[in-house]
Design an enzyme around this catalytic site. Structure first.
Site, PDB file in Angstrom:
ATOM      1  N   LYS A   1       9.661  -1.339  -3.273  1.00 11.68           N
ATOM      2  CA  LYS A   1       9.857  -2.170  -4.449  1.00 11.68           C
ATOM      3  C   LYS A   1       9.203  -1.514  -5.662  1.00 11.68           C
ATOM      4  O   LYS A   1       7.986  -1.355  -5.713  1.00 11.68           O
ATOM      5  CB  LYS A   1       9.238  -3.556  -4.258  1.00 11.68           C
ATOM      6  CG  LYS A   1       9.646  -4.499  -5.391  1.00 11.68           C
ATOM      7  CD  LYS A   1       8.782  -5.745  -5.477  1.00 11.68           C
ATOM      8  CE  LYS A   1       7.542  -5.537  -6.301  1.00 11.68           C
ATOM      9  NZ  LYS A   1       7.822  -5.254  -7.717  1.00 11.68           N
TER      10      LYS A   1
ATOM     11  N   GLU B   1      -4.216   2.130  -3.276  1.00  7.49           N
ATOM     12  CA  GLU B   1      -4.680   2.904  -4.439  1.00  7.49           C
ATOM     13  C   GLU B   1      -4.808   1.908  -5.575  1.00  7.49           C
ATOM     14  O   GLU B   1      -3.807   1.443  -6.107  1.00  7.49           O
ATOM     15  CB  GLU B   1      -3.638   3.956  -4.845  1.00  7.49           C
ATOM     16  CG  GLU B   1      -3.347   5.008  -3.804  1.00  7.49           C
ATOM     17  CD  GLU B   1      -4.314   6.178  -3.875  1.00  7.49           C
ATOM     18  OE1 GLU B   1      -5.301   6.108  -4.647  1.00  7.49           O
ATOM     19  OE2 GLU B   1      -4.086   7.142  -3.144  1.00  7.49           O
TER      20      GLU B   1
ATOM     21  N   CYS C   1      -4.067   5.915 -14.000  1.00  7.58           N
ATOM     22  CA  CYS C   1      -5.069   5.294 -13.132  1.00  7.58           C
ATOM     23  C   CYS C   1      -6.404   6.015 -13.172  1.00  7.58           C
ATOM     24  O   CYS C   1      -7.446   5.394 -13.079  1.00  7.58           O
ATOM     25  CB  CYS C   1      -4.553   5.228 -11.707  1.00  7.58           C
ATOM     26  SG  CYS C   1      -3.805   6.761 -11.178  1.00  7.58           S
TER      27      CYS C   1
ATOM     28  N   GLU D   1     -11.175  -2.262 -16.748  1.00 12.55           N
ATOM     29  CA  GLU D   1     -10.162  -1.251 -17.039  1.00 12.55           C
ATOM     30  C   GLU D   1      -9.265  -1.739 -18.179  1.00 12.55           C
ATOM     31  O   GLU D   1      -8.850  -2.890 -18.185  1.00 12.55           O
ATOM     32  CB  GLU D   1      -9.325  -1.086 -15.758  1.00 12.55           C
ATOM     33  CG  GLU D   1      -8.239  -0.056 -15.826  1.00 12.55           C
ATOM     34  CD  GLU D   1      -7.425  -0.004 -14.522  1.00 12.55           C
ATOM     35  OE1 GLU D   1      -7.163  -1.072 -13.925  1.00 12.55           O
ATOM     36  OE2 GLU D   1      -7.057   1.096 -14.117  1.00 12.55           O
TER      37      GLU D   1
HETATM   38  P1  NAD Z   1      -0.044  -4.853 -10.231  1.00 13.00           P
HETATM   39  O1  NAD Z   1      -1.073  -4.885  -9.163  1.00 13.00           O
HETATM   40  O2  NAD Z   1       0.085  -6.015 -11.120  1.00 13.00           O
HETATM   41  O3  NAD Z   1       1.395  -4.601  -9.587  1.00 13.00           O
HETATM   42  C1  NAD Z   1       1.660  -3.531  -8.714  1.00 13.00           C
HETATM   43  C2  NAD Z   1       2.874  -3.851  -7.874  1.00 13.00           C
HETATM   44  O4  NAD Z   1       2.591  -4.952  -7.001  1.00 13.00           O
HETATM   45  C3  NAD Z   1       4.094  -4.267  -8.686  1.00 13.00           C
HETATM   46  O5  NAD Z   1       5.249  -3.695  -8.131  1.00 13.00           O
HETATM   47  C4  NAD Z   1       4.085  -5.780  -8.530  1.00 13.00           C
HETATM   48  O6  NAD Z   1       5.363  -6.341  -8.699  1.00 13.00           O
HETATM   49  C5  NAD Z   1       3.596  -5.931  -7.100  1.00 13.00           C
HETATM   50  N1  NAD Z   1       3.042  -7.248  -6.758  1.00 13.00           N
HETATM   51  C6  NAD Z   1       2.534  -8.186  -7.574  1.00 13.00           C
HETATM   52  N2  NAD Z   1       2.146  -9.270  -6.868  1.00 13.00           N
HETATM   53  C7  NAD Z   1       2.399  -9.006  -5.571  1.00 13.00           C
HETATM   54  C8  NAD Z   1       2.212  -9.719  -4.351  1.00 13.00           C
HETATM   55  N3  NAD Z   1       1.698 -10.940  -4.315  1.00 13.00           N
HETATM   56  N4  NAD Z   1       2.563  -9.127  -3.188  1.00 13.00           N
HETATM   57  C9  NAD Z   1       3.073  -7.891  -3.187  1.00 13.00           C
HETATM   58  N5  NAD Z   1       3.301  -7.168  -4.305  1.00 13.00           N
HETATM   59  C10 NAD Z   1       2.962  -7.712  -5.483  1.00 13.00           C
HETATM   60  O7  NAD Z   1      -0.357  -3.507 -11.039  1.00 13.00           O
HETATM   61  P2  NAD Z   1       0.418  -2.958 -12.326  1.00 13.00           P
HETATM   62  O8  NAD Z   1       0.049  -3.819 -13.493  1.00 13.00           O
HETATM   63  O9  NAD Z   1       1.834  -2.734 -12.005  1.00 13.00           O
HETATM   64  O10 NAD Z   1      -0.258  -1.512 -12.469  1.00 13.00           O
HETATM   65  C11 NAD Z   1      -1.465  -1.317 -13.112  1.00 13.00           C
HETATM   66  C12 NAD Z   1      -2.607  -1.185 -12.120  1.00 13.00           C
HETATM   67  O11 NAD Z   1      -2.303  -0.201 -11.150  1.00 13.00           O
HETATM   68  C13 NAD Z   1      -3.902  -0.736 -12.740  1.00 13.00           C
HETATM   69  O12 NAD Z   1      -4.984  -1.490 -12.245  1.00 13.00           O
HETATM   70  C14 NAD Z   1      -4.030   0.714 -12.300  1.00 13.00           C
HETATM   71  O13 NAD Z   1      -5.344   1.189 -12.252  1.00 13.00           O
HETATM   72  C15 NAD Z   1      -3.398   0.685 -10.971  1.00 13.00           C
HETATM   73  N6  NAD Z   1      -2.968   2.020 -10.582  1.00 13.00           N
HETATM   74  C16 NAD Z   1      -3.685   2.681  -9.634  1.00 13.00           C
HETATM   75  C17 NAD Z   1      -3.314   3.963  -9.264  1.00 13.00           C
HETATM   76  C18 NAD Z   1      -4.078   4.717  -8.204  1.00 13.00           C
HETATM   77  O14 NAD Z   1      -3.598   5.736  -7.745  1.00 13.00           O
HETATM   78  N7  NAD Z   1      -5.239   4.261  -7.796  1.00 13.00           N
HETATM   79  C19 NAD Z   1      -2.200   4.566  -9.848  1.00 13.00           C
HETATM   80  C20 NAD Z   1      -1.493   3.863 -10.812  1.00 13.00           C
HETATM   81  C21 NAD Z   1      -1.885   2.578 -11.173  1.00 13.00           C
END
Ligand code: NAD
Ligand code: MN
Length: 454
Positions: free
Chosen positions: A149, A225, A259, A356
């Site tokens: 997804k 991650e 990230c 962050e």
């Molecule tokens: P998010 O956690 O809001 O969403 C990530 C994904 O999870 C999306 O596809 C979202 O639709 C899905 N999601 C949301 N609720 C869910 C649930 N209940 N069950 C399953 N899936 C669900 O994060 P975001 O706003 O898309 O991205 C930003 C964040 O990602 C920041 O905190 C950033 O640091 C982190 N990030 C980390 C890395 C890494 O490698 N550590 C890399 C990129 C981004």
């Protein structure tokens, strides 16, 4: 509006998992030998390369990434990731282990490394294709089938990717891309009883929730991650020109939607003012504009809500008493543009020092000259542990710091230098389980021990 994309329903997840399960258990993919699997993945990488301008254009329009960066990093590294893991397919092997059993019996114990089954992948919006690639490449190399997804605001390169897997000749059911809401589709994938492994990249709160879903449903293997607030330590014996240039990259790369972005800069007191002035001088030169314009340095934030978050984040910083040196506002032009921003005099207990931003906001604080252990303690005083960096010409100091920093990655006199062969992942609440490198492959394998008596 650039286009409309169908939102998946829960029943779409169930259909996808069912065909992925069949493809894994009884289909051509499950029977394919490892070398042929590798060839297919190489072919996919070649196709991605042939379509790299198209992929980079889609990524720029959909995510706001500057085209030149999208081509080199978002798409470029994705292609490299598939090539790197394609090479692993026929090198997945176990070991022969001497076990301690008395004669007259003879024994042979060996291990096999096996794929686990249907694999779920849920990814964020900052590097839409690259996050897909980091997980999907390792996953396919290990022999899984995938149900992925993409983030709701950035589904387009994932859909183009799906088309390329068909062109490359992947059997039906191996790669399934389902755009939809996290709370519905992501949730269903993470609790599906026939999904046996979940790879997640995103925020820490959603990561915790997903870990719970994986546990309660069927004890899925999971890797996370998560967020970061990476410290960058700048000492007065650094190469200042480099520390300025790379410090900027550490914060403003991909408009801060990175990230491993350096979320806190600690600058040694005696060079603080000089460093700050030089950074501001450079920030003023950054060209903000259309991401498709090849001369643009800084594109728009990913989506409206994220832009609003930046405005609020900076207002909080000002309220808390940090000094706003530059930026802090929306750019007065259509689109979600936010000024590259610089704060200093930031105290460790302030919101902007702890949380962050995920945006183009540089957070600077000073440390007393020579106070190595003091600044290390401050750098480690966070629940995140994704990345970190240090600028100093003193190699002993750099190595000592690299030993002490509680982060999955330490950059010394560089930043953002990730590579497909080098394991990547966080400590503490930045998650566990690596992407990239041989370690990533292990996330998608299980070990079976076989013992024969003869
Ligand atoms: P998010 O956690 O809001 O969403 C990530 C994904 O999870 C999306 O596809 C979202 O639709 C899905 N999601 C949301 N609720 C869910 C649930 N209940 N069950 C399953 N899936 C669900 O994060 P975001 O706003 O898309 O991205 C930003 C964040 O990602 C920041 O905190 C950033 O640091 C982190 N990030 C980390 C890395 C890494 O490698 N550590 C890399 C990129 C981004
Ligand atoms: Mn979008």
């Amino acid at each position: 509006v650039i286009c409309k994309v169908s939102l998946a329903q829960i029943s779409d997840v169930d259909r996808a998992v069912a065909v992925a399960k069949e493809a894994f258990e009884t289909g051509e993919w499950g029977r394919m030998n490892a070398r042929d699997r590798g060839r297919l993945i190489y072919r996919l990488a070649d196709l991605m390369e042939q379509h790299q301008e198209e992929l980079a254009t889609i990524e720029a329009i959909d995510s706001g990434a500057v085209y030149t960066l999208a081509l080199k990093t978002h798409v470029g590294m994705s292609i490299q990731t598939f090539r790197y893991f394609a090479g692993w397919c026929d090198k997945i092997q176990g070991s022969t282990i001497p076990i301690n059993q008395a004669r007259p019996n003879h024994n042979l114990t060996f291990t096999r490394r096996e794929p686990i089954g249907v694999c779920g992948i849920v990814i964020p919006w900052n590097y839409p294709l690259m996050m897909l690639a980091w997980k999907t490449a390792a996953c396919l190399a290990a022999g899984h089938t995938v149900v992925l997804k993409p983030a709701q605001v950035t589904p387009l390169t994932a859909l183009k990717f799906a088309e390329l897997t068909v062109k490359a000749g992947f059997p039906k059911g191996v790669v399934n891309i389902i755009p939809g809401a996290g709370s519905l589709i992501g949730q269903r994938i993470s609790e599906h009883p026939d999904v046996r492994k979940l790879g997640f990249t995103g925020s820490t709160p959603v990561g915790k929730h997903i870990m719970k879903s994986c546990a309660v449903s069927n004890v899925k293997k999971v890797s996370l991650e998560l967020g970061g607030k990476s410290p960058l330590l700048i000492f007065n014996d650094c190469n200042l020109h480099k520390a300025v240039r790379m410090g900027m990259g550490a914060v403003f790369f991909n408009k801060g939607e990175n990230c491993i972005a350096a979320g806190r800069l600690f600058v040694e007191e005696s060079i603080h003012d000089l460093y700050l002035n030089k950074v501001v001088e450079e920030v003023k030169k950054m060209k903000i504009g259309d991401p498709l314009d090849r001369s643009t340095d800084h594109g728009p934030q990913n989506h409206r809500a994220h832009l609003d978050k930046m405005v609020e984040y900076c207002a909080t910083g000002v309220q808390e008493g940090a000094t706003l040196v530059y930026g802090g506002k929306q750019v007065p032009r259509p689109g979600f543009f936010f000024e590259p921003t610089v704060f200093t005099d930031v105290q460790d207990d302030m919101f902007i020092a702890r949380e962050e931003s995920f945006g183009p906001i540089m957070i600077i604080s000073k440390f007393a000259d020579g106070d190595l252990d003091g600044v290390l303690k401050r750098a480690n005083n966070t629940e995140f542990g994704l990345a970190s960096g240090v600028f100093t010409q003193d190699l002993s100091k750099a190595l000592y710091i690299s030993e002490r920093l509680q982060a999955g990655t330490v950059f010394i006199n560089t930043y953002n230098k990730t590579d497909v062969a080098a394991p990547f992942g966080g400590f503490k609440q930045s998650g566990f389980g690596k992407d990239l490198g041989e370690e990533a492959l292990n996330e998608y394998l299980r070990t079976k021990t076989v013992t024969i008596e003869y």
